[in-house]
Design a protein around this motif. Structure first.
Motif, short mmCIF file in Angstrom:
data_model
loop_
_atom_site.label_atom_id
_atom_site.label_comp_id
_atom_site.label_asym_id
_atom_site.label_seq_id
_atom_site.Cartn_x
_atom_site.Cartn_y
_atom_site.Cartn_z
N VAL A 71 0.87 -1.18 0.00
CA VAL A 71 0.00 0.00 0.00
C VAL A 71 0.91 1.23 0.00
O VAL A 71 1.84 1.32 0.80
CB VAL A 71 -0.92 0.03 1.23
CG1 VAL A 71 -1.76 1.31 1.24
CG2 VAL A 71 -1.82 -1.21 1.27
N MET A 72 0.63 2.18 -0.89
CA MET A 72 1.43 3.40 -0.99
C MET A 72 0.77 4.53 -0.19
O MET A 72 -0.45 4.66 -0.18
CB MET A 72 1.55 3.81 -2.46
CG MET A 72 2.46 5.01 -2.71
SD MET A 72 2.24 5.78 -4.36
CE MET A 72 2.28 4.37 -5.45
N MET A 73 1.59 5.34 0.44
CA MET A 73 1.12 6.56 1.10
C MET A 73 1.56 7.78 0.28
O MET A 73 2.76 7.93 -0.01
CB MET A 73 1.70 6.68 2.50
CG MET A 73 1.37 7.97 3.23
SD MET A 73 -0.37 8.16 3.66
CE MET A 73 -0.47 6.98 5.03
N GLN A 74 0.61 8.63 -0.11
CA GLN A 74 0.98 9.92 -0.68
C GLN A 74 1.35 10.82 0.48
O GLN A 74 0.49 11.28 1.23
CB GLN A 74 -0.14 10.55 -1.49
CG GLN A 74 0.29 11.90 -2.05
CD GLN A 74 -0.74 12.57 -2.94
OE1 GLN A 74 -1.78 12.02 -3.23
NE2 GLN A 74 -0.43 13.80 -3.37
N GLY A 75 2.64 11.09 0.62
CA GLY A 75 3.16 11.74 1.80
C GLY A 75 3.12 13.26 1.76
O GLY A 75 4.04 13.91 2.28
N THR A 339 -4.50 2.48 -7.74
CA THR A 339 -5.82 3.00 -7.40
C THR A 339 -5.72 4.05 -6.29
O THR A 339 -4.79 4.03 -5.49
CB THR A 339 -6.74 1.85 -6.98
OG1 THR A 339 -6.11 1.08 -5.95
CG2 THR A 339 -7.04 0.94 -8.16
N PHE A 340 -6.71 4.95 -6.24
CA PHE A 340 -6.67 6.03 -5.26
C PHE A 340 -8.08 6.56 -5.04
O PHE A 340 -8.97 6.38 -5.87
CB PHE A 340 -5.74 7.15 -5.72
CG PHE A 340 -6.21 7.87 -6.96
CD1 PHE A 340 -6.83 9.12 -6.86
CD2 PHE A 340 -6.05 7.32 -8.23
CE1 PHE A 340 -7.28 9.79 -8.00
CE2 PHE A 340 -6.50 7.98 -9.36
CZ PHE A 340 -7.12 9.22 -9.24
N VAL A 341 -8.28 7.22 -3.90
CA VAL A 341 -9.57 7.80 -3.54
C VAL A 341 -9.52 9.32 -3.64
O VAL A 341 -10.51 9.97 -3.97
CB VAL A 341 -9.98 7.36 -2.13
CG1 VAL A 341 -11.23 8.08 -1.64
CG2 VAL A 341 -10.19 5.84 -2.10
N SER A 342 -8.38 9.91 -3.36
CA SER A 342 -8.18 11.36 -3.50
C SER A 342 -6.68 11.61 -3.56
O SER A 342 -5.87 10.75 -3.20
CB SER A 342 -8.82 12.14 -2.34
OG SER A 342 -8.34 11.66 -1.10
N ASN A 343 -6.31 12.80 -4.01
CA ASN A 343 -4.89 13.18 -4.02
C ASN A 343 -4.79 14.70 -3.93
O ASN A 343 -5.78 15.39 -3.68
CB ASN A 343 -4.17 12.62 -5.25
CG ASN A 343 -4.72 13.13 -6.57
OD1 ASN A 343 -5.19 14.25 -6.68
ND2 ASN A 343 -4.65 12.30 -7.60
N HIS A 344 -3.60 15.23 -4.15
CA HIS A 344 -3.37 16.66 -3.98
C HIS A 344 -4.07 17.50 -5.05
O HIS A 344 -4.22 18.71 -4.88
CB HIS A 344 -1.87 16.96 -4.00
CG HIS A 344 -1.22 16.61 -5.30
ND1 HIS A 344 -1.12 15.33 -5.78
CD2 HIS A 344 -0.62 17.40 -6.24
CE1 HIS A 344 -0.49 15.33 -6.95
NE2 HIS A 344 -0.19 16.58 -7.25
N PHE A 369 -4.23 8.84 0.70
CA PHE A 369 -3.90 10.25 0.71
C PHE A 369 -3.58 10.70 2.13
O PHE A 369 -4.30 10.37 3.08
CB PHE A 369 -5.08 11.05 0.15
CG PHE A 369 -4.86 12.52 0.05
CD1 PHE A 369 -3.69 13.05 -0.45
CD2 PHE A 369 -5.86 13.40 0.45
CE1 PHE A 369 -3.51 14.43 -0.55
CE2 PHE A 369 -5.69 14.77 0.36
CZ PHE A 369 -4.51 15.28 -0.14
N TYR A 370 -2.50 11.45 2.30
CA TYR A 370 -2.02 11.87 3.61
C TYR A 370 -3.13 12.44 4.49
O TYR A 370 -3.29 12.05 5.65
CB TYR A 370 -0.89 12.90 3.44
CG TYR A 370 -0.33 13.42 4.74
CD1 TYR A 370 0.82 12.85 5.29
CD2 TYR A 370 -0.92 14.48 5.42
CE1 TYR A 370 1.34 13.32 6.49
CE2 TYR A 370 -0.42 14.95 6.62
CZ TYR A 370 0.72 14.37 7.15
OH TYR A 370 1.23 14.83 8.33
#
Length: 478
Positions: A71-75, A339-344, A369-370
């Motif tokens: 699992v990746m974290m957008q930091g 895959t993602f739910v939201s980002n910057h 997303f952080y």
């Protein structure tokens, strides 16, 4: 939709018998609907989990790739606090993220940009200045110094986590004015940077001797010309090229390529062939076939914007059939989809709880997303979903049932791991449904704790499970 079914059932009961209308009949209706639903076998691969590729960090053996992958974290998020503190903020969270099961951190563009101490990095000037040269009005970047960045990356590696760099190579910013014979005017295309590496002039940007334009430009910034061998050499060719410096000196493990619509997929393909490491592109397009085309030609993963928009239609539009019928990259290329739910950049899904339950139980490489994790959502619930993803979300995918407000899918397991069944419910009441598992005469449980049931599957592998209102349950063997 459930009210309509219940009214029909009540009317039927009044016609035939006052004594035939009981709970068992409601259950039979649910079971019949499930048995009539034609199971959709979405993916047909051997079940192997998503592989982030590149080099395995594996320095301490603390974090080992789990059965379901990582699992990746957008930091970061847009406009994190300025003042050179962000690298230390993220460093302070690395151990907790690693303990939660995060396997990689995506960092913002790390090099010096035109807006100096206030820049989020998407207007790059000097790719080799990580906060150690005095230019553009600052020594440190918005995020901190080079030594602080190095310390963050080292700490992540000590937790056996990977670190991905955000790479902006479509455009540059912060150059000096010079006369440009191809435009007949002055352009801000003279880059004599403080690091002394990858200086540029008008001939390194469109339009120039190599052509008038490429696939796209952004915001009026000088558009880097990847057709120029000089540019190619500095980006990925020479021993101290940007990509190789990031990887070999700064110790980044992979790349998130910004705005890849602005140049041909061959650019990322060449970077990957010469530099290596994990790669994901921001090809902002909701067409799954287009994303698939880009992945195949770039030899890279891509963010699954097709999945993102279908989740918005499903969870915010109250139509979970969009999840079963919708075309998504993870359905076409499960080993290419991030895959993602939201980002910057975009945050339009309102019902994030169901969305995270979806991406953390389905195929692809899920990104958190952080701000969702640290500020806006229930961290304990996200940690539970991360654990389920890493330990139970294995194998290819079958959709067992879908209507407007119910969705049930099965991960079919891999290499001895049993997989799972995920039940999403967007209605305002508890729901129950009979579904077919891969387990005969086996007791199962809901690993979210949302249901206290411990049902046992029948000999034909069917079982009744339940799901709370506006929530989810995730079932697997004990």
């Amino acid at each position: 939709m459930k009210q309509t079914n219940q009214l029909r059932l009540m009317a039927s009961c009044l016609v035939f018998s006052f004594f035939s209308c009981d709970k068992d009949e409601t259950i039979n209706e649910s079971q019949d609907a499930s048995r009539e639903f034609k199971v959709i076998q979405v993916t047909n691969h051997d079940g192997k989990p998503f592989n982030t590729g590149g080099d395995n960090v594996n320095l301490t053996n603390k974090y080992v790739a789990n059965a379901g992958g990582g699992v990746m974290m957008q930091g970061f998020y847009w406009d994190v606090p300025a003042g050179g503190t962000w690298w230390n903020v993220v460093k302070g969270k690395v151990t907790a993220w690693g303990n939660a099961g995060i396997d990689a951190i995506w960092l913002p563009p790390a090099s010096k940009a035109q807006n100096g101490p206030f820049s989020m990095g998407y207007d790059p000037t000097d790719y080799y200045d990580f906060g150690d040269y005095n230019q553009n009005g600052t020594v440190e970047t918005r995020f901190g110094s080079k030594s602080e960045l190095t310390s963050l990356i080292t700490t992540a590696h000590e937790q056996n986590m990977k670190v991905y760099a955000d790479i902006v190579i479509n455009h540059n910013s912060g150059g000096q004015s010079e006369y440009n014979p191809f435009t007949g005017s002055n352009t801000y295309t003279k880059f004599n940077v403080a690091s002394g590496k990858f200086n540029r002039t008008y001939n390194d940007f469109y339009k120039n001797s190599y052509g008038n334009n490429d696939e796209g430009s952004f915001g009026g910034f000088p558009d880097l010309c990847h057709a120029n061998p000089y540019v190619q050499d500095w980006l990925w060719g020479r021993s101290d090229a940007v990509g190789k410096y990031y990887k070999n000196t700064m110790k980044f493990d992979g790349w998130r390529f910004d705005y890849v619509k602005g140049f041909g997929p061959w650019v990322v393909n060449q970077w990957n062939a010469n530099v290596g490491g994990f790669s994901v592109g921001e090809y902002w397009d909701g067409n799954a076939a287009t994303l698939e085309w880009w992945c195949d030609n770039a030899n890279s993963s891509a963010f699954d914007f097709a999945c993102y928009y279908k989740m918005d239609e499903a969870f915010d539009g109250n139509d979970l059939t969009k999840l079963s019928s919708g075309d998504m990259l993870w359905k076409r290329r499960p080993f290419r989809a991030v895959t993602f739910v939201s980002n910057h950049d975009t945050d339009q899904i309102w019902n994030k709880t169901l969305a995270y339950a979806y991406i953390l139980t389905h195929e692809g490489y899920p990104t958190i997303f952080y701000r969702d994790y640290e500020e806006w959502l229930d961290k304990n619930k996200l940690n539970n979903l991360i654990w389920i993803h890493n330990n139970k979300a294995t194998g290819n995918t079958s959709i067992l049932y879908a209507d407007n407000d119910e969705y049930v899918a099965r991960r079919n397991g891999y290499n001895g791991n049993p997989g799972l069944v995920v039940y999403l419910n967007s209605s305002n009441s508890w729901q129950e449904r009979w579904i077919q598992t891969n387990w005969a005469n086996t007791t199962i449980k809901d690993y979210t704790g949302n249901s206290s049931w411990y049902p046992t599957t029948q000999g034909d592998k069917w079982v009744k499970i339940q799901c709370p209102p506006n929530s989810y349950s995730i079932w697997s063997t004990l």
